[in-house]
Design an enzyme around this catalytic site. Structure first.
Site, PDB file in Angstrom:
ATOM      1  N   SER A 171       0.847  -1.190   0.000  1.00  0.00           N
ATOM      2  CA  SER A 171       0.000   0.000   0.000  1.00  0.00           C
ATOM      3  C   SER A 171       0.892   1.253   0.000  1.00  0.00           C
ATOM      4  CB  SER A 171      -0.961  -0.045   1.188  1.00  0.00           C
ATOM      5  OG  SER A 171      -2.009   0.860   1.047  1.00  0.00           O
ATOM      6  N   ASP A 427      -8.653  -5.779  -5.437  1.00  0.00           N
ATOM      7  CA  ASP A 427      -8.275  -4.625  -4.625  1.00  0.00           C
ATOM      8  C   ASP A 427      -8.697  -3.319  -5.304  1.00  0.00           C
ATOM      9  OD1 ASP A 427      -7.091  -2.857  -2.879  1.00  0.00           O
ATOM     10  OD2 ASP A 427      -5.032  -3.326  -3.465  1.00  0.00           O
ATOM     11  N   HIS A 452      -5.983  -6.697  -1.175  1.00  0.00           N
ATOM     12  CA  HIS A 452      -4.925  -5.729  -0.880  1.00  0.00           C
ATOM     13  C   HIS A 452      -3.660  -6.426  -0.373  1.00  0.00           C
ATOM     14  CE1 HIS A 452      -3.894  -1.552  -0.639  1.00  0.00           C
ATOM     15  NE2 HIS A 452      -3.729  -1.530   0.675  1.00  0.00           N
TER      16      HIS A 452
END
Length: 490
Positions: A171, A427, A452
């Protein structure tokens, strides 16, 4: 980021405030409750406060936390796997990124997880860290310099001067891994950037894309699920227009009745955030990362939405998968469970949420919005003008659109090298990242059944073949980078 989270990492817990942190290399904690977990030692590194202004802070320092394990390392020879910590407590990432330690065991690597300044216990000014102007030292550039200095100083101390460094991140942490390879290629030999939305957070792409992709996850399971969610939000809107606040309170089990359109806006944000988290964390097994989530939460959420005739109660119960997984809450407090901020996907709670809110007001661009046309959510615009107004009032800053693109190349990455961009098709952050390989050493890996940064998680019997294959490609590529770096330095 909703996050963690994007994440982009949303942490639904409030972390403790810093109190009397020990100095560099003082062991304070082990997390080795069973033999399968890596035996991380928690240490602190005396870090420079301001890397770029010799006058502002002189040689002032703060204690930056990091976790380290050498249990897999071929001392003095094996590579260093360095996790570029993102927006939360570093233990959360270390204990939910088991692929890194699995790979370390295979490739005999030293593993370090470094905490990002202003998160967890790495608070440069303690409880005053989020005052103005102290918070001004929270920037991407300062964080990258922290990591570069830590790597440079730790290597000789650990007898690892000749060991190649590979950075990992998920991320926002994945974004930082990309940036480390771009900014400090003399220090970092390669980067695995999992679920790193380096394009959308630089203001590139469609502002409608994120919530459109959240919607797509639910509609892919069942189109009627999308329709039920949209219908439930419409019923909520109808009640709010006639100010039937008592019925809204009853339907959603709110602790207090709403009394204004501001409260309805807050409720819409809280509900939308629940769907965002279920889409991001749509793993094939239950997790305790960013809260407690069942296996396949999108499926679970849709089954709840379609389980009864009362759409409002179904919407409440679906949100409860995120906000009340234990069933302890007897009512929902609108303003304590969810905090609206400069990240429409959510900032979480506690000090970590303050840090992410500030970053979303300065360098990280997150002008995402729902519109009830391309997505299933109520219209909730969040333009650059909205962002500027909020950030000026909250932090006394004016955002700089395009700054990340200027600093870190945007999509003009073809002259870079040795970066893996992995993204999961489930995601909602994926389409804000690099989805196509740009060269033989700028490799995009798309994981068809991945949420994710699923590839950073430990191996699990429920893993889809797509993530098993992705991890194998990542492992082989990293092994080649390490060999190339050793050959280059000989």
């Amino acid at each position: 980021m909703a996050r963690q989270f994007f994440g982009f990492i949303t942490l639904l817990c409030v972390y403790a405030e810093t109190q009397g942190l020990p100095r560099r290399h003082v062991q304070t904690k082990h997390h080795d409750s069973n033999k399968d977990q890596p035996q991380f030692k928690e240490k602190y590194f005396t870090q420079i406060l301001d890397h770029f202004n010799f006058n502002s802070m002189g040689n002032g320092t703060y204690d930056q936390r990091y976790l380290i394990t050498d249990q897999y390392w071929k001392r003095g020879y094996g590579p260093i796997f360095f996790y570029t910590g993102n927006e939360g407590d570093i233990w959360e990432f270390a204990l939910n990124s088991g692929f890194i330690t699995e790979l370390a065991a295979e490739q005999k690597a030293l593993v370090i997880f470094a905490e990002h300044r202003y998160y967890g216990k790495s608070l440069p000014f303690g409880q005053d860290s989020f005052n103005i102007p102290e918070v001004g030292l929270l920037t991407v550039e300062q964080a990258l310099a922290d990591f570069a200095v830590m790597i440079t100083e730790l290597k000789p101390q650990l007898g690892a001067s000749e060991c190649p460094v590979i950075v990992f991140g998920g991320s926002y942490g994945g974004m930082l891994s990309v940036y480390m390879r771009l900014r400090y290629p003399n220090i970092v030999a390669g980067a695995l950037a999992a679920s790193a939305p380096i394009l959308s957070t630089a203001g590139m792409g469609d502002s409608r894309q994120f919530f459109q992709d959240v919607t797509h996850d639910f509609e892919s399971y069942a189109p009627e699920c999308r329709d039920a969610v949209r219908g439930a939000f419409q019923k909520l809107q109808d009640l709010s227009e006639v100010e039937d606040y008592s019925r809204i309170q009853a339907a959603f089990s709110l602790c207090k009745p709403p009394s204004s359109q501001k409260d309805i806006h807050q409720l819409n944000g809280l509900l939308r955030n629940a769907f965002t988290l279920m889409a991001m964390l749509d793993y094939p097994y239950s997790t305790h990362f960013m809260g407690n989530m069942p296996a396949n939460p999108v499926k679970v959420g849709c089954d709840v939405m379609l389980s009864g005739a009362d759409l409002l109660q179904a919407l409440r119960d679906t949100a409860g998968i995120v906000y009340n997984s234990t069933g302890i809450l007897k009512c929902f407090d609108l303003y304590s469970l969810y905090v609206e901020c400069a990240d429409p996907t959510g900032c979480g709670l506690g000090f970590n949420s303050l840090a992410w809110d500030y970053q979303a007001c300065t360098e990280i661009e997150l002008c995402f919005e729902s519109n009830n046309v391309t997505d299933m959510f109520p219209p909730m615009p969040f333009t650059e003008a909205h962002r500027e107004q909020y950030c000026s009032k909250r932090w006394g800053v004016i955002p700089r659109p395009g700054w990340l693109k200027t600093q870190f190349w945007g999509s003009a990455l073809s002259s870079a090298s040795n970066i893996i961009f992995s993204n999961g098709d489930l995601d909602p952050w994926a389409n804000g990242g690099v989805r196509k390989s740009l060269s033989s050493s700028l490799v995009a890996i798309n994981i068809s059944e991945g949420a994710h940064h699923l590839d950073l998680r430990s191996s699990n019997d429920a893993d889809p073949l797509s993530v098993i294959t992705a991890r194998k490609t990542e492992a082989d590529t990293i092994s080649q980078w390490v060999k190339m770096e050793r050959h280059r330095s000989e």
